[in-house]
Structures are given as C-alpha cells and as structure tokens.
Scaffold this motif. Structure first.
Motif, PDB file in Angstrom:
ATOM      1  N   LEU A  46       0.799  -1.218   0.000  1.00  0.00           N
ATOM      2  CA  LEU A  46       0.000   0.000   0.000  1.00  0.00           C
ATOM      3  C   LEU A  46       0.840   1.280   0.000  1.00  0.00           C
ATOM      4  O   LEU A  46       0.282   2.372  -0.062  1.00  0.00           O
ATOM      5  N   ALA A  47       2.153   1.142   0.075  1.00  0.00           N
ATOM      6  CA  ALA A  47       3.009   2.325   0.196  1.00  0.00           C
ATOM      7  C   ALA A  47       2.855   3.261  -0.997  1.00  0.00           C
ATOM      8  O   ALA A  47       2.794   4.492  -0.833  1.00  0.00           O
ATOM      9  N   ALA A  57       4.023  13.288   5.786  1.00  0.00           N
ATOM     10  CA  ALA A  57       4.809  12.937   6.975  1.00  0.00           C
ATOM     11  C   ALA A  57       6.253  13.389   6.820  1.00  0.00           C
ATOM     12  O   ALA A  57       6.862  13.903   7.771  1.00  0.00           O
ATOM     13  N   TRP A  58       6.820  13.217   5.624  1.00  0.00           N
ATOM     14  CA  TRP A  58       8.206  13.643   5.374  1.00  0.00           C
ATOM     15  C   TRP A  58       8.357  15.148   5.538  1.00  0.00           C
ATOM     16  O   TRP A  58       9.290  15.624   6.188  1.00  0.00           O
ATOM     17  N   PRO A 105       2.128   6.259   9.356  1.00  0.00           N
ATOM     18  CA  PRO A 105       1.410   7.263   8.555  1.00  0.00           C
ATOM     19  C   PRO A 105       0.383   6.647   7.610  1.00  0.00           C
ATOM     20  O   PRO A 105      -0.676   7.240   7.376  1.00  0.00           O
ATOM     21  N   ILE A 106       0.691   5.461   7.076  1.00  0.00           N
ATOM     22  CA  ILE A 106      -0.266   4.813   6.178  1.00  0.00           C
ATOM     23  C   ILE A 106      -1.518   4.407   6.945  1.00  0.00           C
ATOM     24  O   ILE A 106      -2.650   4.633   6.499  1.00  0.00           O
ATOM     25  N   LEU A 107      -1.341   3.816   8.108  1.00  0.00           N
ATOM     26  CA  LEU A 107      -2.485   3.400   8.919  1.00  0.00           C
ATOM     27  C   LEU A 107      -3.298   4.595   9.387  1.00  0.00           C
ATOM     28  O   LEU A 107      -4.533   4.589   9.319  1.00  0.00           O
ATOM     29  N   GLY A 369       7.680   5.451  15.554  1.00  0.00           N
ATOM     30  CA  GLY A 369       6.543   5.307  14.665  1.00  0.00           C
ATOM     31  C   GLY A 369       5.424   6.276  15.022  1.00  0.00           C
ATOM     32  O   GLY A 369       4.831   6.920  14.147  1.00  0.00           O
ATOM     33  N   LEU A 370       5.148   6.433  16.304  1.00  0.00           N
ATOM     34  CA  LEU A 370       4.121   7.380  16.748  1.00  0.00           C
ATOM     35  C   LEU A 370       4.540   8.818  16.452  1.00  0.00           C
ATOM     36  O   LEU A 370       3.699   9.668  16.124  1.00  0.00           O
ATOM     37  N   ALA A 371       5.836   9.097  16.555  1.00  0.00           N
ATOM     38  CA  ALA A 371       6.315  10.456  16.273  1.00  0.00           C
ATOM     39  C   ALA A 371       6.072  10.850  14.831  1.00  0.00           C
ATOM     40  O   ALA A 371       5.920  12.040  14.519  1.00  0.00           O
ATOM     41  N   SER A 372       6.018   9.868  13.930  1.00  0.00           N
ATOM     42  CA  SER A 372       5.762  10.190  12.521  1.00  0.00           C
ATOM     43  C   SER A 372       4.361  10.738  12.307  1.00  0.00           C
ATOM     44  O   SER A 372       4.069  11.311  11.250  1.00  0.00           O
TER      45      SER A 372
END
Length: 394
Positions: A46-47, A57-58, A105-107, A369-372
């Motif tokens: 899914l990316a 996110a980037w 970020p995808i989720l 991961g949460l920081a993203s």
C-alpha cells in the motif's frame, strides 16, 4: 487503495498483532510470521498508493526522517566490517524497521486518533495478558509470591515483559476512554498492569513507571496529573517500606561494572564500532561475562561507534522535541509519557535496537513510529488558535 475499508482493517489488524501477539502468540516464530503477513506485506503493497500521506509525513518530520536515513546509511556502511554471521540478514532487519516506521502514517491516514484508539484497546488486551500471567504463575504453577513473575508468551522474561506492560500502562493512563462505563475497566487495567510490573521485580521498569507518573505535571497541566503524581509517591513510599528487602536483595546487578567495561569497549573502536549485528561479550572487572551492555545507548555505541550513538541520541531527542511542541494534544501528551518511560527503561536492560521485532521495539521503534504522526497532531490545535483570533463582537 490504502484508504479502503478492507485495507484499513488489514493494517489495523497488523498493529494489533504487533502489540498483542507478543503476549498471546504461541511461539515467537508465529509472532514473526504474523508480522510478515499482517504488517510488512500490507505496508509494502500500500506504500505507493499512500505516497501522498508519506510525503506529508516527510515534510512535517523532515529532521526526524533525515536522521533516521543517516543512521540507516551508517549502519549499512558498518556491514563492511561487521563480525555478524549473516550481514544480509542484518540489512533485511533494517528494511523491516523502515517499513515499520512508514506503516504508521499509512495506517493513520492523517487521523492519529485511529492509531490511538487501537492502542487503547491493545492496552486492555495487555492488561488481560498481565492478569492471565499472574493467575498462571502464582495460581496454577504455585510459585511463591516472592518469586519474580514471568509472563505468558514473549513476556516470559521478567525485565522485558515488565517493559512491555509498563509502557502500555503509560499510554493507557494518558489516553483514557471518554465514556464513563469504560472508565471502570480502564482503572482495573491500569491496576493490573502496575501490579505486573511490581511483581516482575524489574527495578528498571518500576523506576521508569514511577518517575514517568510523578513527572506528569511537567507537561500535563491538569489537576488529574497532580493527583496521580502525589498518589503515586504515597503508594511507592509505602510499597518500598514493605518490599525493600525483596527489591534490594540483588544489589546493583553488576550494572556499574558493566557500564565501566562498556566504556572501555567503545574506546577501542570509537569511530567504526564493531559493525551492525556483531556479537560481543562484556567482561566485568571480576571476570563476569555478559552478552550485551544492558543499556541501549551504549549498545549502539559498541556496534556503530560514536557516530551511530550520536545519531541515535539525536533521533531520540528529536522525538521529544517534536512531541513537546504539541504537548497540549492527546498524541503529544501520550508520546511524551511513552518517551520518558522508554528513555528510563533503556538505561537498565535494553539489549537490541536493530534485531527482529521483540519486546525492545515497544521502547524504541514504537515511539518513533508514533512520532511520525505528529504532523497531523498539530492540526488538533488549529481550531483553538483560529477561535482565539476571532474578535469578541463576531
């Protein structure tokens, strides 16, 4: 495609598998295979369709992602001099980490509350795992209450199991349910999780949990935070008086001696380290041997040298900086608590940063991961800011 209902359900299942199967999966091999099927493969598939969200996110976390890339590149370069038995396997684990961070970020799909809601339920699930562990260990197996509690599944290690349950207590505490009927179960889950940490007799986890709760008023200016902080101090003072002989019976567990030996090891290879994934033994002054440094920062220093350790420290401080900027949001408040608990826990027994998914990921890659997602948490403040700018006569 990634925003379809079936895709969201699959990604949600992947996160819940990561958080819960560490306790409930019958074997570590099944846990790892489940992650491949439910997390890695869906994320890769899914990316591309989620590239717009990943670009957001980037742009919002350019510093954090740049540091992560630099550290990954340095880790790959270190494979040229590593003593690891399978360097290609170490490279594959770096890819796992990369897709794990991109998974969030995808989720979330620009809605961090979706991830937080899943973690709320996972906190309840881990509290159930803690309760089952106590019933099994003390009730069915008839261990003495003074024995160190061993959890079910991958929580069987008293220290690492306490870290997993401890960090789940923190995120559950800072992300409480909104409706009153669920708050009773929430309180019970917190009590069970805290009891598990204490019964594990992991002093690092107990210290991390204690100081994180006591420090709540620093970033959460709410009367509930002050009540929790004061209540925790009172409970811990009483508990220490009662359990002090039991908690202090093991002394310092060679931690000062290990740290002194590790500093000498880093001095031998300050620039290059031993290389990613290199096995090593820490030999204390009296000849005692240990297979890791019992500290995540020094472990990185041994494998990746001072450049790698400085990059990891920079990444970790960037997570705090970004979370602090949005500390008035639910995600920011929770992430600061997770970060503080994880930072304290890292000092005592964390033994792996780039290994396959395991308990240590709960205090290393999960916070990152949460920081993203913080780029979208900032949006929670926007309505309040706009409202404050509207003149009173309007």
């Amino acid at each position: 495609m990634y925003s379809n209902r079936w895709a969201h359900a699959l990604l949600s299942t992947g996160l819940m598998w990561f958080l819960l199967a560490i306790a409930f999966a019958p074997a570590n091999k099944i846990y790892q295979q489940g992650l491949v099927a439910l997390l890695w493969v869906p994320c890769i598939a899914l990316a591309w369709s989620a590239r717009a969200r990943l670009a957001e996110a980037w742009r919002g976390q350019r510093v954090l992602f740049s540091l992560l890339l630099l550290m990954a590149l340095w880790a790959v370069v270190s494979l040229y001099w590593t003593h690891a038995a399978e360097p290609d396997r170490e490279f594959k684990r770096l890819l796992y980490i990369m897709f794990f961070v991109l998974f969030f970020p995808i989720l979330a799909d620009s809605k961090p509350e979706q991830v937080m809601r899943l973690m709320q339920w996972a906190g309840v699930g881990l509290a159930i795992a803690a309760l089952v562990s106590m019933i099994k260990f003390f009730g069915l197996e008839h261990h003495d209450w003074r024995a160190r509690l061993e959890g079910i599944g991958e929580l069987s290690h008293p220290i690492l199991g306490a870290y997993v349950i401890g960090v789940s207590v923190i995120w559950s505490l800072l992300w409480p349910p909104r409706t009153r009927p669920f708050q009773v179960g929430w309180c019970l889950a917190l009590l069970v999780g805290a009891a598990f940490v204490v019964m594990s007799q992991s002093r690092g986890a107990v210290v991390a949990l204690f100081f994180t709760v006591v420090a709540l008023p620093i970033w959460w200016r709410h009367r509930r935070a002050f009540y929790l902080s004061a209540g925790t101090v009172a409970v811990v003072v009483v508990g220490f008086i009662v359990l002090e002989p039991l908690m202090m019976a093991r002394g310092s567990s060679y931690r000062p001696e290990i740290f002194a030996a590790v500093i000498k090891m880093i001095e031998l290879h300050p620039l290059t380290g031993l290389g990613l994934g290199s096995p090593y033994n820490v030999v204390a002054a009296d000849g005692m041997r240990f297979d890791h440094s019992h500290n995540l920062f020094t472990h990185v220093g041994i494998e990746l040298g001072l450049p790698g350790m400085l990059l990891w420290i920079s990444i970790w401080l960037t997570v705090l900086w970004q979370a602090w900027r949005v500390r008035k949001t639910d995600l920011g408040r929770g992430l600061i608590g997770i970060w503080l608990f994880s930072t304290l826990a890292m000092q005592f027994d964390a033994a792996s940063l780039t290994g396959s998914p395991r308990a240590e990921w709960f205090i290393s890659w999960l916070p990152i991961g949460l920081a993203s997602l913080l780029v979208w948490a900032r949006g929670e403040l926007a309505p309040a800011v706009i409202k404050s700018r509207v003149p009173p006569n309007q």
